[in-house]
Design an enzyme around this catalytic site. Structure first.
Site, short mmCIF file in Angstrom:
data_model
loop_
_atom_site.label_atom_id
_atom_site.label_comp_id
_atom_site.label_asym_id
_atom_site.label_seq_id
_atom_site.Cartn_x
_atom_site.Cartn_y
_atom_site.Cartn_z
N GLY A 1 0.80 -1.22 0.00
CA GLY A 1 0.00 0.00 0.00
C GLY A 1 0.83 1.26 0.00
N HIS B 1 -1.61 1.95 9.14
CA HIS B 1 -0.32 2.59 8.88
C HIS B 1 -0.45 3.68 7.81
CE1 HIS B 1 4.20 2.42 8.34
NE2 HIS B 1 3.85 2.87 7.15
N GLU B 2 -1.09 3.34 6.69
CA GLU B 2 -1.19 4.29 5.59
C GLU B 2 -2.11 5.45 5.92
OE1 GLU B 2 0.92 4.20 3.41
OE2 GLU B 2 1.61 2.12 3.51
N HIS C 1 -0.08 8.05 7.56
CA HIS C 1 0.59 8.93 6.60
C HIS C 1 -0.39 9.95 6.03
CE1 HIS C 1 4.44 7.04 6.64
NE2 HIS C 1 4.03 5.89 6.13
N HIS D 1 7.19 7.92 9.23
CA HIS D 1 7.66 6.69 9.84
C HIS D 1 8.35 7.04 11.15
CE1 HIS D 1 7.70 4.96 5.56
NE2 HIS D 1 6.65 4.49 6.19
N THR E 1 7.94 9.78 20.63
CA THR E 1 8.42 8.57 19.97
C THR E 1 9.94 8.54 20.10
OG1 THR E 1 8.52 9.69 17.81
CG2 THR E 1 6.51 8.47 18.35
#
Length: 406
Positions: A174, A213-214, A217, A223, A238
């Site tokens: 993806g 995940h996508e 974005h 990331h 993070t």
């Protein structure tokens, strides 16, 4: 601070020994950089711009299939929406697997994704478009986003999140665009065998985390390692890590960039670990995503999408007329709701003896309840978070309402 121009994350798996995610972001970034240089920036993340109500995003799914197997079922689509909404509300099945040191900063993004019930022309829709195509597999070149290339054109990106589900070339799972993309290309592309949790999905990417995940974005996240050796994703909570992680590492996973014994946050949705190993966003990531919906934010227009409101035009041929969201004197509260909803009839009519049918967004009946009092309630605890259609009565006298379960 590094400016994040990345548009895409291509995720791939090896077919030799074990499956793994990989990234082909750089080439896509190079092609799209001129667009992003002129893209709107999100407002600063402040308490005033981040009210904690549920953010609802209206989704249209373009299923492009060359074979019958690629024409994924409604059940597979619903399983993906369920998984996505659980991940974005910190209700995912494996949240308890997050190591305690990272669980302290795990964030509930309070974002809900629901299929459109009205198309851009004001017609009734299921929010799913199915289109046979002569294309056997698709490159990561956005051709699937255009009918002229045997794909399917995007709906207005100001009002809808467009998701194309298709057969991507090779090992790609993806990719996604970021705010500022050409509206005709704005959205997410997912390999059909990595979309959802049932049907044709293949392990270890069978828990819906490719879209989680996508979508991160698409909502502005990088990331976790910042696409650089010991890079920075511009999120304060993070920890730095040398690069991406594959598979499902044991905690702690240390690298030369680790600041302490806790190591990498490899269970973060923005790393490359297996679906079953991913379990969290951080509070900082939550705030970044939600900032896009503040006044002037790059995704703000989605908050008033007509796609989630009752249709005013004619029904599309494939959609039964009894799915229309009707104007009615019957209503219920609260909405959104977590545990229980109570119905009232503003006309003064008695509801006792009537039956409410509860359907998911792909039309499957989930629950029925006969009203046994003049002000009846329905316990909705068994329902997963998401959007549901409630129907009382039948035919021309049917009342249809929409419920947001949190």
């Amino acid at each position: 601070m590094k400016i994040f121009f990345t548009l895409v994350s291509l995720i791939a798996f090896s077919t030799i020994v074990f499956a793994q995610r990989q990234c082909g972001r750089v080439e896509y970034k190079r092609r799209q950089l001129p667009v992003l240089l002129n893209s709107p920036q999100s407002p600063p993340v402040t308490r005033d711009t981040l009210p904690d109500e549920i953010i609802n995003i209206t989704v249209v799914i373009h299923v492009l299939y060359n074979t019958d197997e690629q024409n994924i079922s409604d059940e597979q689509i619903q399983s993906q929406l369920d998984a996505l909404n659980l991940d974005y509300t910190k209700k995912n099945y494996n949240i308890e697997n997050t190591p305690a040191v990272f669980a302290k900063v795990a964030g509930d993004a309070r974002i809900n994704f629901t299929l459109a019930i009205t198309d851009p022309l004001g017609n009734i829709t299921t929010g799913v478009i199915r289109k046979h195509t002569v294309v056997e597999h698709w490159e990561a070149d956005d051709n699937m986003k255009f009918s002229a290339a045997n794909g399917d054109d995007a709906w207005n990106a100001k009002n809808y999140l467009n998701i194309w589900v298709c057969n991507l070339f090779g090992r790609s799972l993806g990719y996604a665009s970021l705010p500022g993309t050409d509206p005709a290309k704005d959205g997410i592309v997912i390999q059909s065998t990595a979309f959802g949790t049932v049907g044709t999905v293949k392990p270890p990417f069978n828990k819906g985390r490719t879209l989680t995940h996508e979508a991160g974005h698409w909502l502005g996240l990088m990331h976790i390692w910042g696409d650089d050796n010991c890079g920075d994703d511009n999120i304060g909570d993070t920890p730095p890590q040398q690069s991406f992680n594959n598979g499902c590492p044991a905690f702690p996973q240390l690298s030369p960039c680790s600041l302490n014994g806790n190591g990498d946050m490899f269970m973060n949705f923005m790393d490359f670990t297996n679906d079953d190993c991913m379990s969290m966003f951080t509070i900082g990531q939550k705030n970044k995503m939600r900032s896009l919906f503040a006044k002037g934010g790059a995704r703000n227009t989605l908050l008033t999408s007509p796609g989630g409101k009752p249709a005013t035009g004619e029904a599309a041929p494939a959609v039964p007329m009894d799915t229309v969201i009707a104007r009615t004197m019957i209503s219920f509260y609260p909405n959104p709701a977590k545990d229980k909803i109570t119905f009232v009839d503003k006309s003064g009519a008695e509801l006792k003896g009537k039956v409410v049918h509860i359907y998911n967004v792909v039309g499957r009946e989930i629950m029925t309840k006969e009203f046994n009092s003049e002000n009846p309630s329905v316990i909705i605890n068994p329902l997963s978070p998401g959007i549901y259609i409630l129907k009382i009565g039948s035919g021309k006298n049917a009342t249809t309402l929409r419920l947001v379960k949190i």
